[in-house]
Design a protein around this motif. Structure first.
Motif, PDB file in Angstrom:
ATOM      1  N   THR A  72      18.507  15.845  44.790  1.00 33.71           N
ATOM      2  CA  THR A  72      19.133  16.727  45.773  1.00 33.71           C
ATOM      3  C   THR A  72      20.380  16.065  46.351  1.00 33.71           C
ATOM      4  OG1 THR A  72      17.788  15.854  47.578  1.00 33.71           O
ATOM      5  CG2 THR A  72      16.941  17.798  46.466  1.00 33.71           C
ATOM      6  N   ALA A  73      20.584  14.774  46.041  1.00 26.75           N
ATOM      7  CA  ALA A  73      21.800  14.082  46.482  1.00 26.75           C
ATOM      8  C   ALA A  73      22.927  14.432  45.505  1.00 26.75           C
ATOM      9  CB  ALA A  73      21.561  12.581  46.500  1.00 26.75           C
ATOM     10  N   PRO A  74      24.180  14.431  45.987  1.00 27.54           N
ATOM     11  CA  PRO A  74      25.281  14.739  45.071  1.00 27.54           C
ATOM     12  C   PRO A  74      25.406  13.669  44.000  1.00 27.54           C
ATOM     13  CG  PRO A  74      26.034  14.619  47.363  1.00 27.54           C
ATOM     14  CD  PRO A  74      24.622  14.151  47.353  1.00 27.54           C
ATOM     15  N   TYR A  75      25.700  14.105  42.802  1.00 27.74           N
ATOM     16  CA  TYR A  75      25.945  13.194  41.690  1.00 27.74           C
ATOM     17  C   TYR A  75      27.448  13.005  41.570  1.00 27.74           C
ATOM     18  CZ  TYR A  75      26.459  11.619  36.897  1.00 27.74           C
ATOM     19  OH  TYR A  75      26.805  10.912  35.788  1.00 27.74           O
ATOM     20  N   SER A  76      27.860  11.774  41.343  1.00 23.79           N
ATOM     21  CA  SER A  76      29.295  11.551  41.152  1.00 23.79           C
ATOM     22  C   SER A  76      29.527  10.546  40.047  1.00 23.79           C
ATOM     23  CB  SER A  76      29.907  11.030  42.451  1.00 23.79           C
ATOM     24  OG  SER A  76      31.187  10.519  42.180  1.00 23.79           O
ATOM     25  N   THR A  77      30.412  10.875  39.108  1.00 24.59           N
ATOM     26  CA  THR A  77      30.712   9.925  38.034  1.00 24.59           C
ATOM     27  C   THR A  77      31.735   8.908  38.528  1.00 24.59           C
ATOM     28  OG1 THR A  77      32.602  11.176  37.238  1.00 24.59           O
ATOM     29  CG2 THR A  77      30.472  11.701  36.268  1.00 24.59           C
ATOM     30  N   GLY A  78      32.469   9.276  39.601  1.00 26.77           N
ATOM     31  CA  GLY A  78      33.526   8.399  40.097  1.00 26.77           C
ATOM     32  C   GLY A  78      34.743   8.402  39.188  1.00 26.77           C
ATOM     33  N   ARG A  79      34.764   9.300  38.194  1.00 32.10           N
ATOM     34  CA  ARG A  79      35.901   9.292  37.261  1.00 32.10           C
ATOM     35  C   ARG A  79      36.861  10.433  37.550  1.00 32.10           C
ATOM     36  NH1 ARG A  79      32.672   8.415  31.605  1.00 32.10           N
ATOM     37  NH2 ARG A  79      31.296   6.829  32.445  1.00 32.10           N
ATOM     38  N   ALA A  80      38.091  10.227  37.130  1.00 26.75           N
ATOM     39  CA  ALA A  80      39.103  11.267  37.314  1.00 26.75           C
ATOM     40  C   ALA A  80      38.665  12.523  36.561  1.00 26.75           C
ATOM     41  CB  ALA A  80      40.438  10.775  36.770  1.00 26.75           C
ATOM     42  N   GLY A  81      38.984  13.668  37.119  1.00 25.30           N
ATOM     43  CA  GLY A  81      38.687  14.924  36.431  1.00 25.30           C
ATOM     44  C   GLY A  81      37.299  15.450  36.696  1.00 25.30           C
ATOM     45  N   THR A  82      36.463  14.726  37.459  1.00 30.24           N
ATOM     46  CA  THR A  82      35.151  15.250  37.818  1.00 30.24           C
ATOM     47  C   THR A  82      35.035  15.271  39.334  1.00 30.24           C
ATOM     48  OG1 THR A  82      34.091  13.081  37.808  1.00 30.24           O
ATOM     49  CG2 THR A  82      34.059  14.313  35.740  1.00 30.24           C
ATOM     50  N   ALA A  83      34.201  16.160  39.835  1.00 29.09           N
ATOM     51  CA  ALA A  83      34.017  16.264  41.286  1.00 29.09           C
ATOM     52  C   ALA A  83      32.560  15.998  41.612  1.00 29.09           C
ATOM     53  CB  ALA A  83      34.392  17.674  41.734  1.00 29.09           C
ATOM     54  N   PRO A  84      32.270  15.308  42.746  1.00 29.75           N
ATOM     55  CA  PRO A  84      30.869  15.098  43.094  1.00 29.75           C
ATOM     56  C   PRO A  84      30.201  16.410  43.481  1.00 29.75           C
ATOM     57  CG  PRO A  84      32.322  14.156  44.781  1.00 29.75           C
ATOM     58  CD  PRO A  84      33.196  14.746  43.737  1.00 29.75           C
ATOM     59  N   GLY A  85      28.913  16.525  43.228  1.00 33.68           N
ATOM     60  CA  GLY A  85      28.196  17.741  43.603  1.00 33.68           C
ATOM     61  C   GLY A  85      26.738  17.624  43.199  1.00 33.68           C
ATOM     62  N   VAL A  86      25.914  18.532  43.719  1.00 34.26           N
ATOM     63  CA  VAL A  86      24.496  18.531  43.350  1.00 34.26           C
ATOM     64  C   VAL A  86      24.360  19.197  41.988  1.00 34.26           C
ATOM     65  CG1 VAL A  86      22.210  19.390  43.961  1.00 34.26           C
ATOM     66  CG2 VAL A  86      23.737  18.538  45.756  1.00 34.26           C
ATOM     67  N   LEU A  87      23.646  18.549  41.071  1.00 32.81           N
ATOM     68  CA  LEU A  87      23.496  19.073  39.713  1.00 32.81           C
ATOM     69  C   LEU A  87      22.663  20.346  39.707  1.00 32.81           C
ATOM     70  CD1 LEU A  87      22.736  15.666  37.989  1.00 32.81           C
ATOM     71  CD2 LEU A  87      24.793  17.050  37.630  1.00 32.81           C
ATOM     72  N   ALA A  88      23.089  21.319  38.915  1.00 26.10           N
ATOM     73  CA  ALA A  88      22.321  22.561  38.794  1.00 26.10           C
ATOM     74  C   ALA A  88      21.122  22.316  37.885  1.00 26.10           C
ATOM     75  CB  ALA A  88      23.199  23.659  38.233  1.00 26.10           C
ATOM     76  N   GLN A  89      19.953  22.782  38.313  1.00 32.12           N
ATOM     77  CA  GLN A  89      18.715  22.575  37.553  1.00 32.12           C
ATOM     78  C   GLN A  89      18.228  23.898  36.976  1.00 32.12           C
ATOM     79  OE1 GLN A  89      17.052  19.536  37.446  1.00 32.12           O
ATOM     80  NE2 GLN A  89      18.206  18.385  38.957  1.00 32.12           N
ATOM     81  N   ASN A  90      19.077  24.908  37.093  1.00 29.92           N
ATOM     82  CA  ASN A  90      18.676  26.243  36.705  1.00 29.92           C
ATOM     83  C   ASN A  90      19.898  26.943  36.137  1.00 29.92           C
ATOM     84  OD1 ASN A  90      17.736  28.921  36.706  1.00 29.92           O
ATOM     85  ND2 ASN A  90      16.387  28.476  38.427  1.00 29.92           N
ATOM     86  N   ASN A  91      19.675  27.884  35.221  1.00 29.19           N
ATOM     87  CA  ASN A  91      20.819  28.578  34.648  1.00 29.19           C
ATOM     88  C   ASN A  91      21.409  29.614  35.591  1.00 29.19           C
ATOM     89  OD1 ASN A  91      20.464  27.023  32.430  1.00 29.19           O
ATOM     90  ND2 ASN A  91      19.276  28.547  31.311  1.00 29.19           N
ATOM     91  N   GLY A  92      20.647  30.038  36.591  1.00 33.13           N
ATOM     92  CA  GLY A  92      21.164  31.023  37.542  1.00 33.13           C
ATOM     93  C   GLY A  92      21.332  30.394  38.915  1.00 33.13           C
ATOM     94  N   ALA A  93      20.784  31.037  39.932  1.00 33.78           N
ATOM     95  CA  ALA A  93      20.822  30.489  41.288  1.00 33.78           C
ATOM     96  C   ALA A  93      20.049  29.179  41.274  1.00 33.78           C
ATOM     97  CB  ALA A  93      20.154  31.457  42.250  1.00 33.78           C
ATOM     98  N   ASN A  94      20.428  28.234  42.142  1.00 36.81           N
ATOM     99  CA  ASN A  94      19.771  26.918  41.998  1.00 36.81           C
ATOM    100  C   ASN A  94      18.284  26.960  42.357  1.00 36.81           C
ATOM    101  OD1 ASN A  94      19.629  24.429  40.936  1.00 36.81           O
ATOM    102  ND2 ASN A  94      20.991  23.444  42.410  1.00 36.81           N
ATOM    103  N   ALA A  95      17.564  26.039  41.741  1.00 34.07           N
ATOM    104  CA  ALA A  95      16.111  26.006  41.826  1.00 34.07           C
ATOM    105  C   ALA A  95      15.610  25.928  43.272  1.00 34.07           C
ATOM    106  CB  ALA A  95      15.616  24.811  41.026  1.00 34.07           C
ATOM    107  N   ALA A  96      14.622  26.764  43.596  1.00 31.79           N
ATOM    108  CA  ALA A  96      14.101  26.849  44.964  1.00 31.79           C
ATOM    109  C   ALA A  96      13.563  25.510  45.457  1.00 31.79           C
ATOM    110  CB  ALA A  96      13.005  27.903  45.029  1.00 31.79           C
ATOM    111  N   VAL A  97      12.912  24.744  44.582  1.00 35.93           N
ATOM    112  CA  VAL A  97      12.347  23.459  45.001  1.00 35.93           C
ATOM    113  C   VAL A  97      13.452  22.553  45.543  1.00 35.93           C
ATOM    114  CG1 VAL A  97      11.327  21.325  44.105  1.00 35.93           C
ATOM    115  CG2 VAL A  97      10.319  23.517  43.508  1.00 35.93           C
TER     116      VAL A  97
END
Ligand SMILES: [Zn+2]
Length: 349
Positions: A72-97
């Motif tokens: 549930t913490a934001p993931y960040s690669t720290g590399r140019a061209g990517t933005a930190p954010g919480v990874l989606a665990q679902n193909n639609g709206a994010n997972a309820a858990v």
């Protein structure tokens, strides 16, 4: 004692499990979490017999919370061209858990999966997660290729009952089951187009999703040093620098339990690598987790990782029993191994 499953039954279990991964419908990552949770609980609560195993849905929910907490913490690669954010665990709206855990973490920012258990909001969190797990992955996991094939469990109010032989197989093949579920989980997150902008060419996803962060390992090391000084658990030498080592190798049981950590000087750590430790070390470890139980529990609370002596002991019992039955070798010291025999398993009686 119920008879253990025959080799044919074990093989057919693995085949079914493989079919599940191949043909199951995975719109979210829940089913991978469920498989990992069931395998973990089989190791921690089960025994090597062919009986059924009754698990409360709340105990499964507690595993989900542990598994998704870090995610549930934001993931960040720290590399140019990517933005930190919480990874989606679902193909639609994010997972309820994920949403429920994130809300809980916002209201208690310093809580860890372990310290959360003592907070007033925790029973409600468990209830909400258990409801989702019950309505979704538990409901659909056993659908293969459009048909229901109830080969893992049956359900009753608030409980999930692993069918006879299932927890035996989950224990026997735990590393394989974990590995399969994790790699499919990682794959699922990578393929999700919503994660594209976050991931780029990231290659540390497995560490982010499943491993103890380096900073936490350092804190665990500091806690262990207070107990025994900077002494190598295996050879007893005092080292300037010591590593935090998994007593039962991480490759065998990839879940971090505080009682399973010991200090090792780098040469011993490297040499032991992914093998189990030999009898004198095992005896010392069993004594260590009893003598230092309270302190280990405290380290767990401080760093927020699970500290469960009973679970750690069952994991070791399981690991050594598997090693004895497959004729594995145990590591005594650099370059010296011995076969895991009956005297090993007698330690646990
Ligand atoms: Zn050493």
């Amino acid at each position: 004692m119920t008879l253990v499953p025959s080799p044919e039954a074990q093989l057919s279990f693995l085949t079914k499990l493989q079919r599940l991964f191949a043909e199951g419908d995975f719109t979210a990552t829940y089913k991978f979490a469920l498989i990992i949770a069931l395998a973990d609980l089989a190791v921690e609560l089960g025994a090597d017999d062919g009986g059924a195993l009754r698990l409360s849905n709340r105990s499964i929910a507690a595993k989900f919370i542990e598994l998704y907490w870090q995610q549930t913490a934001p993931y960040s690669t720290g590399r140019a061209g990517t933005a930190p954010g919480v990874l989606a665990q679902n193909n639609g709206a994010n997972a309820a858990v994920l949403t429920v855990i994130a809300e809980f973490r916002q209201s208690s920012p310093v809580a860890t999966p372990l310290s959360a258990r003592t907070l007033a909001g925790y029973p409600a969190l468990i209830r909400r997660v258990a409801d989702t797990v019950s309505a979704q992955p538990l409901q659909y996991l056993q659908n293969l290729g459009g048909q229901r094939d109830q080969f893992l469990y049956e359900r009753a109010r608030g409980v999930t009952i692993l069918l006879p032989g299932v927890h035996y197989c989950l224990r026997r093949f735990q590393p394989l089951v974990q590995q399969l579920a994790r790699s499919r989980w990682i794959d699922h997150i990578k393929r999700n187009r919503l994660n594209g902008p976050l991931l780029g060419e990231a290659d540390d996803l497995e560490a982010f999703l499943f491993e103890t962060p380096r900073q936490t390992l350092a804190e665990i090391g500091a806690g262990l040093r207070l107990l025994n000084g900077s002494r190598c658990f295996y050879c007893g030498s005092t080292a300037h620098e010591v590593d935090v080592d998994h007593f039962v190798p991480f490759s065998l049981y990839p879940r971090d339990l505080i009682h399973n950590f010991v200090l090792a000087h780098p040469a011993c750590n490297r040499s032991k690598s992914d093998t189990l430790a030999a009898l004198p070390h095992l005896e010392r470890w069993l004594e260590h987790i009893t003598r230092h139980h309270d302190s280990l529990q405290e380290i767990g609370h401080t760093v927020g990782r699970p500290a469960d002596r009973v679970a750690s002991r069952s994991v070791a019992t399981w690991g050594y029993a598997n090693a004895a039955s497959s004729g594995a070798q145990a590591w005594l010291r650099a370059g010296l191994y011995e076969p895991v025999g009956a005297s090993y398993t007698n330690c646990f009686v």
